[in-house]
Design a protein around this motif. Sequence first.
Motif, PDB file in Angstrom:
ATOM      1  N   PRO A 183      -2.302   2.418  -1.225  1.00  0.00           N
ATOM      2  CA  PRO A 183      -3.103   1.386  -1.894  1.00  0.00           C
ATOM      3  C   PRO A 183      -3.718   1.908  -3.193  1.00  0.00           C
ATOM      4  N   ALA A 184      -3.657   1.065  -4.217  1.00  0.00           N
ATOM      5  CA  ALA A 184      -4.163   1.444  -5.536  1.00  0.00           C
ATOM      6  C   ALA A 184      -5.672   1.290  -5.642  1.00  0.00           C
ATOM      7  N   ASP A 185      -6.268   0.543  -4.725  1.00  0.00           N
ATOM      8  CA  ASP A 185      -7.687   0.205  -4.863  1.00  0.00           C
ATOM      9  C   ASP A 185      -8.632   1.083  -4.050  1.00  0.00           C
ATOM     10  N   VAL A 186      -8.150   2.192  -3.500  1.00  0.00           N
ATOM     11  CA  VAL A 186      -9.038   3.104  -2.770  1.00  0.00           C
ATOM     12  C   VAL A 186      -9.158   4.417  -3.527  1.00  0.00           C
ATOM     13  N   GLN A 187     -10.318   5.049  -3.384  1.00  0.00           N
ATOM     14  CA  GLN A 187     -10.600   6.273  -4.127  1.00  0.00           C
ATOM     15  C   GLN A 187     -10.162   7.538  -3.388  1.00  0.00           C
ATOM     16  N   SER A 188     -10.039   7.453  -2.078  1.00  0.00           N
ATOM     17  CA  SER A 188      -9.756   8.630  -1.262  1.00  0.00           C
ATOM     18  C   SER A 188      -8.819   8.255  -0.124  1.00  0.00           C
ATOM     19  N   VAL A 189      -8.054   9.209   0.343  1.00  0.00           N
ATOM     20  CA  VAL A 189      -7.177   8.976   1.494  1.00  0.00           C
ATOM     21  C   VAL A 189      -8.007   8.522   2.691  1.00  0.00           C
ATOM     22  N   LEU A 238       7.368   5.725 -11.542  1.00  0.00           N
ATOM     23  CA  LEU A 238       7.704   5.014 -10.307  1.00  0.00           C
ATOM     24  C   LEU A 238       6.610   4.041  -9.878  1.00  0.00           C
ATOM     25  N   ASN A 239       5.454   4.127 -10.536  1.00  0.00           N
ATOM     26  CA  ASN A 239       4.308   3.281 -10.215  1.00  0.00           C
ATOM     27  C   ASN A 239       3.892   3.441  -8.748  1.00  0.00           C
ATOM     28  N   VAL A 240       3.709   4.700  -8.356  1.00  0.00           N
ATOM     29  CA  VAL A 240       3.297   5.032  -6.994  1.00  0.00           C
ATOM     30  C   VAL A 240       2.174   6.062  -7.032  1.00  0.00           C
ATOM     31  N   ARG A 241       1.562   6.249  -5.887  1.00  0.00           N
ATOM     32  CA  ARG A 241       0.558   7.291  -5.712  1.00  0.00           C
ATOM     33  C   ARG A 241       1.134   8.335  -4.765  1.00  0.00           C
ATOM     34  N   ALA A 242       0.451   9.469  -4.711  1.00  0.00           N
ATOM     35  CA  ALA A 242       0.923  10.553  -3.861  1.00  0.00           C
ATOM     36  C   ALA A 242      -0.261  11.274  -3.237  1.00  0.00           C
ATOM     37  N   ILE A 243       0.031  12.010  -2.186  1.00  0.00           N
ATOM     38  CA  ILE A 243      -0.971  12.842  -1.525  1.00  0.00           C
ATOM     39  C   ILE A 243      -0.611  14.297  -1.774  1.00  0.00           C
ATOM     40  N   ASP A 244      -1.570  15.046  -2.269  1.00  0.00           N
ATOM     41  CA  ASP A 244      -1.443  16.491  -2.442  1.00  0.00           C
ATOM     42  C   ASP A 244      -1.713  17.107  -1.070  1.00  0.00           C
ATOM     43  N   ASP A 278      -5.787  14.924  -0.170  1.00  0.00           N
ATOM     44  CA  ASP A 278      -6.241  13.713  -0.845  1.00  0.00           C
ATOM     45  C   ASP A 278      -5.244  13.316  -1.918  1.00  0.00           C
ATOM     46  N   PHE A 279      -5.549  12.221  -2.617  1.00  0.00           N
ATOM     47  CA  PHE A 279      -4.629  11.725  -3.626  1.00  0.00           C
ATOM     48  C   PHE A 279      -4.368  12.770  -4.711  1.00  0.00           C
ATOM     49  N   PHE A 280      -3.121  12.814  -5.162  1.00  0.00           N
ATOM     50  CA  PHE A 280      -2.752  13.658  -6.300  1.00  0.00           C
ATOM     51  C   PHE A 280      -3.464  13.117  -7.529  1.00  0.00           C
TER      52      PHE A 280
END
Length: 144
Positions: free
Chosen positions: A11-17, A97-103, A108-110
């Motif tokens: 989800p694009a609208d959250v700040q943290s995993v 790719l218009n995606v998010r990732a987890i480090d 948490d989010f990359f």
Amino acid sequence: MSWDISIQDLPADVQSVADISNDYRPRPLGTRDELIQRIQQLLPHVDFSDPSWGMLDDSEFSIEFNMGSEEICHGFMLHVRGGGSPIATISRLLQHLNVRAIDCQTGDFFSPEVAQASFGQWQAYRDRVIREKSSSDDNEIPAA
């Protein structure tokens, strides 16, 4: 041993995993072939001779693309090795790719701001393990 990044529909609208709702269900990213095509639009030197496992060899680092064996791709992993700074390449890929990732190092989010430190911590860990392995090999008693 690698620094790992998990890419999926997040989800694009959250700040943290930790803020992702328990009932959130990621959508598929598309077919594996479509994703490979999109990756190669940005990074044409990624070798996908094996569609399940791509390889980008840079002069300072390598990135393996673990795409899986399924036709529909729900996510994929990047396995980063080496030195230098792969952060810009990964950031450009995520934007493309218009995606998010987890480090996976931080859980948490990359984000480029945090990723350089995370990659540095992984490199320090890798170097320590190599030193310890080398030191223990030096202390082994040769077989008679």
